[in-house]
Design an enzyme around this catalytic site. Structure first.
Site: not given
Ligand code: DOR
Length: 437
Positions: A62, A65-66, A183, A237, A283, A310
């Protein structure tokens, strides 16, 4: 021919006659060939690993990497460097990029970018629904049949809220042994402005929250759908005692369900939110200590199978806002091992073999990753991590390999740290520095 000898480490993994005792591991051309340094090839590189712990390389199922889309927060190159420094030899890249990884081409592109960096095996996760919109299924079969061989699907960041769509996705992926990483969060219980755990503290702080039940009701629904379809659900998570209870119930009935916990849900509580520091906005949200303890106990007894980071990098202009407005998420790749060692080994019931299970072999099995989480034995790929249990390092967000700085561990000192990471016999990071490929 390339050769490497790791001398004197205490290894914890299946296949080692020296399990739990100092020994030597010989690696030739990326494969473990011998467990006895008497058989050292000439010109071998030698790592003096006296006092160090050797485990199979860590696997993160999980990671965000954006890339593509938010290269200001992270790229596959910077995230791979963070992963290598953190002891990971494989990471699964979440689908919530821009564009979303919902096609075979998008998945192959991430696979290829990961290979071109070469510091860690980057395996794409495919979206469950087109554009993460929760309306129609993404190209699940085509993503699986592509060169990326996608096996894990997730709309992470969003819950697949529609039960009928979730059922269809589970039926579809069953034919090729896929898994949906959910999720688990009922969108109708977690309103649009909710930003933390709903409880007495959120009321006092004047912050809108969402309740623990938002997580457990979706886990319960998905467990029933997994039972109905005979297809695999993975709970991303897990953060609540109620969620743990439902997973325990489902596993006791043989329902095909697995689960992960993050280092932050194992170590941080909702009390952090008192500071209003947006670095602690995540989250699912940080929870009360009772939930944290339930998650720890579930990881210890196997109800929760794996640790996953995460890792959620965010650019300053998205994160540094008032708590309600800031982006959700925190960094995790570089600190995961230290945090898990702190909570579960130094202050908990784990030995290093348990760390190998929850951070390597179990996540590799969930994701179906060949070559990772394997025994340390002749003929096995040399994907390994060397840990210094007495490194005593203080986390400095400004020396991170990540492009982002939303590090909740900044300033904290941890006893254990990663010494070196080895991917198919090649050292990819040593003492916090990635090696160039
Ligand atoms: O805190 C979080 N950030 N929870 C997620 O499910 C997505 C993630 C994100 O992509 O930034």
């Amino acid at each position: 021919m390339s050769a490497l000898v790791i001398k004197g480490a205490t290894a914890y993994a299946a296949g080692l006659p020296t399990q739990g005792r100092p020994g030597d591991v010989v690696v030739v051309d990326g494969v473990v060939t011998d467990l006895d340094a008497a058989a050292v090839p000439r010109n071998a590189d030698v790592i003096d690993a006296d006092g160090l712990v050797l485990l199979p390389g860590l696997v993160d199922i999980h990671t965000h990497l954006r890339e593509p889309g938010r290269e200001d927060a992270e790229t596959i190159a910077s995230g791979s460097a963070a992963a290598a420094v953190g002891g990971f030899t494989a990471v699964l890249a979440m689908a919530n990029t821009t564009p979303v990884t919902d096609t075979a081409e998008a998945a192959e592109r991430i696979l290829d970018l990961g290979r071109s960096v070469g510091l860690v095996d980057v395996q794409p996760i495919g979206a469950v629904t087109h554009d993460l919109a929760g309306q129609q299924l993404a190209e699940l079969g085509l993503m699986h049949r592509s060169r990326a061989q996608v096996r894990v699907f997730s709309d992470d960041g969003h819950c697949v809220g529609d039960a009928r769509l979730m059922r269809r996705a589970l039926e579809y992926i069953r034919s090729f042994g896929g898994v949906i990483s959910q999720h688990s969060q009922d969108p109708s219980l977690a309103g649009p402005s909710a930003c933390c755990h709903e409880g007495e503290l959120s009321g006092r702080l004047g912050l809108p929250g969402w309740p623990a039940a938002a997580e457990s009701v979706v886990i319960a629904r998905d467990a029933q759908l997994a039972r109905h379809t005979g297809s695999r659900v993975h709970v991303a998570h897990v953060s609540t005692a109620e969620g743990v209870e439902v997973i325990r119930w489902a596993k006791a009935r043989g329902i095909p369900i697995t689960a992960e916990a993050t280092p932050h849900h194992l170590a941080l509580t909702v009390e952090q939110v008192r500071t209003y520091d947006p670095v602690f906005k995540v989250n699912p949200p940080l929870r009360p200590i009772e939930d944290v303890e339930a998650v720890r106990a579930a990881l210890a007894d196997g109800t929760i199978d794996a640790v996953a980071t995460d890792h959620a990098p965010h650019a300053r202009h998205d994160k540094e806002h008032a708590f309600v407005d800031a982006a959700f998420g925190m960094l995790g790749l570089e600190t995961a091992l230290a945090v898990v060692a702190h909570v579960m080994v130094e202050g908990g019931p784990f030995g290093w073999a348990d760390v190998a299970r929850v951070m390597s072999s179990a996540p590799a099995a969930i994701a179906g990753l060949p070559g990772h989480g394997r025994p340390i034995a002749p003929g096995e790929p040399a994907n390994l991590v060397l840990i210094d249990p007495a490194a005593s390092r203080t986390v400095d967000r400004d020396t991170s390999m990540s492009l982002s700085r939303n590090n909740p561990w900044h300033g904290r000192t941890f006893a254990a740290g990663v010494y070196a990471t080895i991917l198919r016999g090649r050292v990819t990071a040593r003492e916090g520095v990635p090696t160039s490929c």
